[in-house]
Design a protein around this motif. Structure first.
Motif, PDB file in Angstrom:
ATOM      1  N   ASP A 165       0.827  -1.206   0.000  1.00 37.24           N
ATOM      2  CA  ASP A 165       0.000   0.000   0.000  1.00 37.24           C
ATOM      3  C   ASP A 165       0.860   1.255   0.000  1.00 37.24           C
ATOM      4  OD1 ASP A 165      -2.668  -1.425   0.652  1.00 37.24           O
ATOM      5  OD2 ASP A 165      -1.325  -2.078   2.260  1.00 37.24           O
ATOM      6  N   LYS A 166       2.062   1.145   0.570  1.00 40.61           N
ATOM      7  CA  LYS A 166       2.964   2.278   0.732  1.00 40.61           C
ATOM      8  C   LYS A 166       4.333   1.940   0.170  1.00 40.61           C
ATOM      9  CE  LYS A 166       0.414   5.135   3.377  1.00 40.61           C
ATOM     10  NZ  LYS A 166       0.216   6.575   3.137  1.00 40.61           N
ATOM     11  N   ILE A 167       5.092   2.985  -0.161  1.00 39.81           N
ATOM     12  CA  ILE A 167       6.448   2.777  -0.662  1.00 39.81           C
ATOM     13  C   ILE A 167       7.394   3.810  -0.040  1.00 39.81           C
ATOM     14  CG2 ILE A 167       5.955   4.199  -2.722  1.00 39.81           C
ATOM     15  CD1 ILE A 167       8.007   2.401  -4.223  1.00 39.81           C
ATOM     16  N   VAL A 168       8.557   3.333   0.395  1.00 45.11           N
ATOM     17  CA  VAL A 168       9.655   4.202   0.803  1.00 45.11           C
ATOM     18  C   VAL A 168      10.461   4.507  -0.459  1.00 45.11           C
ATOM     19  CG1 VAL A 168      11.728   4.432   2.213  1.00 45.11           C
ATOM     20  CG2 VAL A 168       9.773   3.134   3.084  1.00 45.11           C
ATOM     21  N   ILE A 169      10.670   5.773  -0.752  1.00 44.18           N
ATOM     22  CA  ILE A 169      11.425   6.166  -1.949  1.00 44.18           C
ATOM     23  C   ILE A 169      12.615   7.013  -1.542  1.00 44.18           C
ATOM     24  CG2 ILE A 169      11.374   7.365  -4.167  1.00 44.18           C
ATOM     25  CD1 ILE A 169       8.363   6.961  -4.257  1.00 44.18           C
ATOM     26  N   LEU A 170      13.796   6.588  -1.959  1.00 41.47           N
ATOM     27  CA  LEU A 170      14.992   7.427  -1.839  1.00 41.47           C
ATOM     28  C   LEU A 170      15.208   8.088  -3.192  1.00 41.47           C
ATOM     29  CD1 LEU A 170      17.433   8.270  -0.014  1.00 41.47           C
ATOM     30  CD2 LEU A 170      18.718   6.445  -1.164  1.00 41.47           C
ATOM     31  N   ALA A 171      15.240   9.412  -3.192  1.00 43.82           N
ATOM     32  CA  ALA A 171      15.371  10.143  -4.452  1.00 43.82           C
ATOM     33  C   ALA A 171      16.324  11.317  -4.275  1.00 43.82           C
ATOM     34  CB  ALA A 171      14.003  10.658  -4.917  1.00 43.82           C
ATOM     35  N   ARG A 172      16.950  11.699  -5.350  1.00 43.74           N
ATOM     36  CA  ARG A 172      17.780  12.902  -5.315  1.00 43.74           C
ATOM     37  C   ARG A 172      16.888  14.130  -5.361  1.00 43.74           C
ATOM     38  NH1 ARG A 172      22.629  13.603  -4.657  1.00 43.74           N
ATOM     39  NH2 ARG A 172      24.107  11.873  -4.750  1.00 43.74           N
ATOM     40  N   THR A 173      17.206  15.085  -4.510  1.00 46.34           N
ATOM     41  CA  THR A 173      16.555  16.391  -4.569  1.00 46.34           C
ATOM     42  C   THR A 173      17.550  17.452  -5.030  1.00 46.34           C
ATOM     43  OG1 THR A 173      16.864  16.372  -2.141  1.00 46.34           O
ATOM     44  CG2 THR A 173      14.642  16.044  -2.969  1.00 46.34           C
ATOM     45  N   THR A 174      18.814  17.077  -5.093  1.00 46.08           N
ATOM     46  CA  THR A 174      19.872  17.916  -5.656  1.00 46.08           C
ATOM     47  C   THR A 174      20.744  17.014  -6.524  1.00 46.08           C
ATOM     48  OG1 THR A 174      19.913  19.312  -3.674  1.00 46.08           O
ATOM     49  CG2 THR A 174      21.806  19.478  -5.162  1.00 46.08           C
ATOM     50  N   PRO A 175      21.050  17.424  -7.758  1.00 43.11           N
ATOM     51  CA  PRO A 175      21.911  16.586  -8.601  1.00 43.11           C
ATOM     52  C   PRO A 175      23.248  16.294  -7.919  1.00 43.11           C
ATOM     53  CG  PRO A 175      20.910  18.337  -9.901  1.00 43.11           C
ATOM     54  CD  PRO A 175      20.593  18.637  -8.460  1.00 43.11           C
TER      55      PRO A 175
END
Length: 388
Positions: A165-175
């Motif tokens: 139902d849910k997902i943990v996402i690691l994402a870049r917010t700065t290149p």
């Protein structure tokens, strides 16, 4: 120095085994063959209160440590369910750790309660196809917009995304190229798995087929500000907090699998008669199994030492990684020897050891390879130059 389990640990072990006794070989075979998530087992563990063993008491968890979680997971995997039993509930023990440590009171109440009760399932989107273990090179990007972020990218080997139902996402917010350090500029999010914006593609794999693994494609999903965990740009440091507990738990789960395989092999060796005597009377059968027991026992106590160090606030990186390395190999060798002990019948699904054998190789590969563990130990323990 105490090398015995406490009364609390023994009570955890007994209680978890009592639940697992309701799920026999036929159940796990059916889930495996139909590639069906073990929802009934997940519900039973939730109803028993085990999905919140490491989560805060005020939210319905038990507030216990990694050592207690390790005892629980060893009981689960050694009771017949193997690594499938572990993977069905594993994320509840380490996945929300960043929320427990860095989440706001509102986030904890909103997110952790449903996980503890078993009303929601979550998945962990960190690994990417072009980055692998080089997490600083992930390309999934979260672009800041009014009220939140728009995230686009790909994730790989995301377990249980078919049912989550849910997902943990690691994402870049700065290149990466704009950051002072490569570990900067990544943020962590916990949000709804909106299947209109997230495509989940199942990966067909060797084993542990009841718990799906997936390629995940995130297409411009909007994630509100209130679904970001902690500060922007600090996501990598947040997931670091969960790495040692994850290593310890994966290691102890491997031990449980290996001990179950070894038990099955010893039972078969006592019962199977060839040339008028049990095959277990032959040293050619005895000695490899005895060696497996010794290796599993040694690895088990390395797991418990690592857990004890973590729970007491001491450094445990070397011990957690060594536990993962030793346990993965010990489990794989025990499962292999179990198949060999069964001979031709080891290749038959009826005897279960082929299922455990197929699952055991995963404990050597994930979540970190043996080679990276050895490089870490060489650098951090032996003070050798960094090799990568």
């Amino acid at each position: 120095m105490d090398f015995t389990l406490s009364e609390q640990h023994l009570a955890i072990d007994e209680s978890v085994r009592r639940i697992c006794a309701n799920f026999g070989d036929d159940y796990w075979t059916e889930c495996e063959e139909k590639a069906r998530f073990p929802h009934e087992y997940h519900r039973a563990m939730a109803d028993g209160g085990w999905l919140g063993i490491t989560m805060p008491e005020e939210l319905g968890g038990a507030g216990l440590g990694v050592t207690e979680a390790a005892v629980m997971m060893h009981a689960a995997t050694s009771s017949g369910g193997g690594y499938t039993a572990a993977s069905a509930i594993h994320i509840n023990l380490f996945g929300p750790h960043a929320i427990v440590v860095h989440g706001t009171p509102e986030q904890k109440a909103r997110w952790l309660g449903p996980l503890i009760k078993g009303d929601q399932k979550a998945c962990f989107g960190v690994t990417e196809p072009d980055a692998g273990l080089d997490t600083t090179s992930i390309k999934t990007f979260a672009r800041k917009v009014d009220g939140g972020y728009r995230i686009t990218g790909r994730k790989m080997w995301t377990s249980s995304a078919q049912v989550a139902d849910k997902i943990v996402i690691l994402a870049r917010t700065t290149p990466k190229e704009d950051c002072k350090r490569p570990t900067d500029g990544m943020s962590l999010f916990y949000t709804d798995l909106d299947r209109s914006k997230i495509e989940v593609r199942r990966i067909h794999k060797m084993g542990r087929n009841a718990v799906d693994s997936n390629a995940v494609f995130i297409d411009d999903i909007f994630v509100p500000d209130e679904d970001r965990i902690g500060e922007e740009g600090k996501g990598f440091s947040y997931i670091l907090h969960s790495l040692n507990p994850e290593r310890i738990l994966v290691a102890i789960e491997a031990i449980g699998l290996g001990r179950d395989a070894l038990r099955r092999a010893a039972d078969y060796a006592r019962d199977r008669k060839v040339f008028g005597r049990p095959i277990g009377q032959n040293q050619g059968i005895q000695h490899p199994l005895a060696e497996c027991w010794a290796n599993l026992e040694a690895a088990y106590w390395m797991c418990m030492r690592a857990g004890s160090l973590y729970d007491s606030g001491q450094s445990c990186g070397a011990e957690a990684n060594a536990a993962k390395f030793l346990s993965g190999r010990a489990a794989f060798n025990a499962a292999t020897q179990a198949v060999l002990t069964h001979g031709g019948m080891g290749y038959a699904r009826e005897y279960q050891v082929e299922r455990l054998f197929r699952e055991s190789i995963l404990t050597r590969i994930a979540p970190i390879t043996e080679q990276l563990i050895l490089s870490f130990l060489a650098e951090k323990v032996l003070d050798l130059p960094k090799s990568y």
